[in-house]
Design a protein around this motif. Structure first.
Motif, mmCIF file in Angstrom:
data_model
loop_
_atom_site.group_PDB
_atom_site.id
_atom_site.type_symbol
_atom_site.label_atom_id
_atom_site.label_comp_id
_atom_site.label_asym_id
_atom_site.label_seq_id
_atom_site.Cartn_x
_atom_site.Cartn_y
_atom_site.Cartn_z
ATOM 1 N N LEU A 1 0.881 -1.079 0.018
ATOM 2 C CA LEU A 1 -0.002 -0.174 -0.069
ATOM 3 C C LEU A 1 1.018 1.252 -0.078
ATOM 4 O O LEU A 1 0.648 2.274 -0.772
ATOM 5 C CB LEU A 1 -1.122 -0.155 1.179
ATOM 6 C CG LEU A 1 -1.773 1.274 1.496
ATOM 7 C CD1 LEU A 1 -3.001 1.262 0.262
ATOM 8 C CD2 LEU A 1 -2.747 1.123 2.846
ATOM 9 N N ASP B 1 -13.423 5.639 10.452
ATOM 10 C CA ASP B 1 -13.534 5.897 9.046
ATOM 11 C C ASP B 1 -12.441 5.057 8.307
ATOM 12 O O ASP B 1 -11.350 4.955 8.853
ATOM 13 C CB ASP B 1 -13.390 7.400 8.873
ATOM 14 C CG ASP B 1 -14.638 8.017 9.323
ATOM 15 O OD1 ASP B 1 -15.581 7.385 9.819
ATOM 16 O OD2 ASP B 1 -14.528 9.108 9.209
ATOM 17 N N ASN B 2 -12.980 4.758 7.035
ATOM 18 C CA ASN B 2 -11.748 4.344 6.051
ATOM 19 C C ASN B 2 -10.311 5.200 6.004
ATOM 20 O O ASN B 2 -9.220 4.891 5.908
ATOM 21 C CB ASN B 2 -11.928 3.987 4.646
ATOM 22 C CG ASN B 2 -12.844 2.824 4.532
ATOM 23 O OD1 ASN B 2 -12.590 1.794 5.539
ATOM 24 N ND2 ASN B 2 -13.200 2.403 3.434
ATOM 25 N N LYS B 3 -10.568 6.549 5.825
ATOM 26 C CA LYS B 3 -9.721 7.411 5.665
ATOM 27 C C LYS B 3 -8.813 7.823 7.142
ATOM 28 O O LYS B 3 -7.945 8.564 7.029
ATOM 29 C CB LYS B 3 -10.010 8.875 4.978
ATOM 30 C CG LYS B 3 -11.082 9.403 5.874
ATOM 31 C CD LYS B 3 -11.343 10.837 4.882
ATOM 32 C CE LYS B 3 -12.577 11.469 5.697
ATOM 33 N NZ LYS B 3 -12.904 12.951 5.172
ATOM 34 N N GLY C 1 -4.578 7.879 4.650
ATOM 35 C CA GLY C 1 -5.636 8.773 4.205
ATOM 36 C C GLY C 1 -5.252 10.355 4.554
ATOM 37 O O GLY C 1 -5.705 11.124 3.841
ATOM 38 N N LYS D 1 -6.059 8.324 -7.231
ATOM 39 C CA LYS D 1 -7.372 7.947 -7.156
ATOM 40 C C LYS D 1 -7.758 6.490 -6.774
ATOM 41 O O LYS D 1 -8.611 6.304 -5.911
ATOM 42 C CB LYS D 1 -7.992 8.201 -8.588
ATOM 43 C CG LYS D 1 -8.325 9.888 -8.673
ATOM 44 C CD LYS D 1 -9.568 10.321 -8.625
ATOM 45 C CE LYS D 1 -9.648 11.925 -8.291
ATOM 46 N NZ LYS D 1 -9.263 12.654 -9.352
ATOM 47 N N THR D 2 -6.977 5.453 -7.070
ATOM 48 C CA THR D 2 -7.423 4.277 -6.650
ATOM 49 C C THR D 2 -6.739 3.676 -5.539
ATOM 50 O O THR D 2 -7.046 2.582 -5.268
ATOM 51 C CB THR D 2 -7.094 3.189 -7.804
ATOM 52 O OG1 THR D 2 -5.413 3.425 -7.897
ATOM 53 C CG2 THR D 2 -7.475 3.555 -9.045
ATOM 54 N N ILE D 3 -6.311 4.401 -4.613
ATOM 55 C CA ILE D 3 -5.539 3.941 -3.370
ATOM 56 C C ILE D 3 -6.514 3.886 -2.381
ATOM 57 O O ILE D 3 -7.210 4.783 -2.074
ATOM 58 C CB ILE D 3 -4.199 5.022 -2.962
ATOM 59 C CG1 ILE D 3 -3.202 4.838 -4.148
ATOM 60 C CG2 ILE D 3 -3.800 4.294 -1.734
ATOM 61 C CD1 ILE D 3 -2.309 5.592 -3.992
ATOM 62 N N ASN D 4 -6.821 2.804 -1.691
ATOM 63 C CA ASN D 4 -7.723 2.691 -0.602
ATOM 64 C C ASN D 4 -6.886 2.905 0.672
ATOM 65 O O ASN D 4 -6.201 2.188 0.983
ATOM 66 C CB ASN D 4 -8.167 1.274 -0.659
ATOM 67 C CG ASN D 4 -9.387 1.196 0.580
ATOM 68 O OD1 ASN D 4 -9.382 1.762 1.489
ATOM 69 N ND2 ASN D 4 -9.934 0.155 0.292
ATOM 70 N N PRO D 5 -7.258 3.987 1.450
ATOM 71 C CA PRO D 5 -6.466 4.243 2.630
ATOM 72 C C PRO D 5 -6.779 3.521 4.044
ATOM 73 O O PRO D 5 -6.051 3.453 5.032
ATOM 74 C CB PRO D 5 -6.917 5.607 3.131
ATOM 75 C CG PRO D 5 -8.389 5.976 2.220
ATOM 76 C CD PRO D 5 -8.373 4.918 1.228
ATOM 77 N N ARG D 6 -7.848 2.372 3.768
ATOM 78 C CA ARG D 6 -8.077 1.659 5.052
ATOM 79 C C ARG D 6 -7.013 0.929 5.501
ATOM 80 O O ARG D 6 -6.121 0.278 4.783
ATOM 81 C CB ARG D 6 -9.262 0.643 4.488
ATOM 82 C CG ARG D 6 -9.911 -0.002 5.496
ATOM 83 C CD ARG D 6 -11.234 -0.760 4.955
ATOM 84 N NE ARG D 6 -10.483 -1.797 4.004
ATOM 85 C CZ ARG D 6 -11.306 -2.294 2.968
ATOM 86 N NH1 ARG D 6 -12.610 -1.805 2.945
ATOM 87 N NH2 ARG D 6 -10.618 -3.106 2.133
#
Ligand SMILES: [Zn+2]
Length: 332
Positions: free
Chosen positions: A185, A294-296, A301, A322-327
């Motif tokens: 990540l 929260d995910n971010k 995030g 844009k496609t990065i998931n901060p979870r």
């Protein structure tokens, strides 16, 4: 009869021997299955990095509350109790958390089993410390904001993994697995920031901030810090300092300057107005966005928010992020 009795005695002896072996192993190891490692950390981004590696296998307490300036943060008595009860204390170091470090060292004097891990000091050698306007060399405290450089954040995560495995080997597989996912990540984040910064027109790849957080970020991503407003005593800048900065803003022709929520902004307002540029007040070096759960609400995030708030006003875009998931990658 005598033989049978002797036989039973010797069997019992062996059993007792094994029980005492197991007990002493558990005591020595300090971390039997039922007793998770108690880990105390300082600022929120470091707490979150540790959480991504330690997840559900550690008891994690972050000391610096949300919205509190980490540079002037002071411990309250209940924090000292948490430090005294900890197995492991993880801080940035580079003299950022002087109070925490002192209390941790006192706790270690009393109980040498407690360990202190200074991530920053183990990430770069002293000759790579950066001193600048807000953190001048003569004061001796270097700029401590290593985690805003994602390469260093990866190092923080790896140092955490190694320490957790050393102190709690029974969960080494879990820590290693989280570390692999988290490195992945952070690599995406690092690559995405590099690409996004490149979309800023070259003449705009400059930062003027209130709080001097970006010293280690800029060399990695091809930007430049042209100034920071905050003096080294964390007080107000002088009229002369402000006048100089206004001159600099006009000369450099930057489109935006950056403040942050935890610092006073009237001076930044003045510079923005007189320099005729946009002021962005949302950059953060240690406050996570959103709320716990929260995910971010994570280090990743925070960096994604920062990149949106920094790169777009300077004329670039953040499509590569844009496609990065901060979870969090860990389950806890
Ligand atoms: Zn800071």
């Amino acid at each position: 009869m005598t033989t049978l009795r002797n036989y039973l005695f010797s069997v019992m002896g062996i059993v007792v021997f094994f029980i005492s072996l197991t007990t002493s192993y558990a005591q020595e190891n300090n971390t039997p299955e039922t007793d998770m490692l108690d880990v105390v950390t300082s600022v929120a981004p470091i707490t979150n990095i540790v959480q991504n590696i330690g997840g559900e296998k550690i008891n994690l307490i972050g000391l610096v509350p949300e919205g509190v300036n980490s540079h002037t943060f002071e411990l309250v008595p209940s924090d000292a109790i948490k430090i005294n009860k900890a197995d492991l204390i993880i801080i940035d170091g580079l003299n950022l958390e002087a109070d925490v470090e002192k209390t941790a060292n006192n706790a270690i004097d009393k109980n040498p089993k407690i360990q202190l891990l200074k991530l920053g000091d183990n990430t770069i050698p002293e000759d790579q410390w950066i001193f600048d306007f807000s953190f001048p060399k003569e004061k001796g405290d270097p700029n401590p904001h290593l985690w805003l450089n994602v390469e260093y954040a990866m190092k923080f995560a790896n140092l955490t993994r190694d320490k957790l495995i050393e102190m709690d080997p029974s969960n080494s597989e879990y820590y290693t697995e989280n570390s692999k996912k988290y490195n992945n990540l952070l690599k995406q984040l690092d690559d995405g920031i590099k690409k996004s910064v490149m979309t800023i027109p070259a003449e705009n790849r400059k930062l003027l901030t209130y709080h001097d957080s970006w010293a280690y970020f800029v060399p990695r991503y091809g930007m430049k810090v042209i100034g920071a407003i905050q003096p080294s005593d964390f007080g107000e800048p002088s009229a002369k300092d402000i006048a100089n900065l206004i001159d600099q803003v006009r000369a450099e022709k930057v489109p935006a300057i950056f403040a942050s929520e935890v610092f006073p902004t009237d001076i930044v307002d003045q510079i923005a107005k007189e320099g005729n540029i946009t002021i962005v007040e949302t950059l953060s070096d240690d406050d996570l966005p959103g709320n716990p759960g929260d995910n971010k609400y994570s280090y990743v995030g925070m960096m994604l928010e920062n990149m949106k708030n920094m790169i777009i006003p300077l004329g670039g875009n953040i499509d590569a992020l844009k496609t990065i998931n901060p979870r969090n990658v860990s389950t806890a």
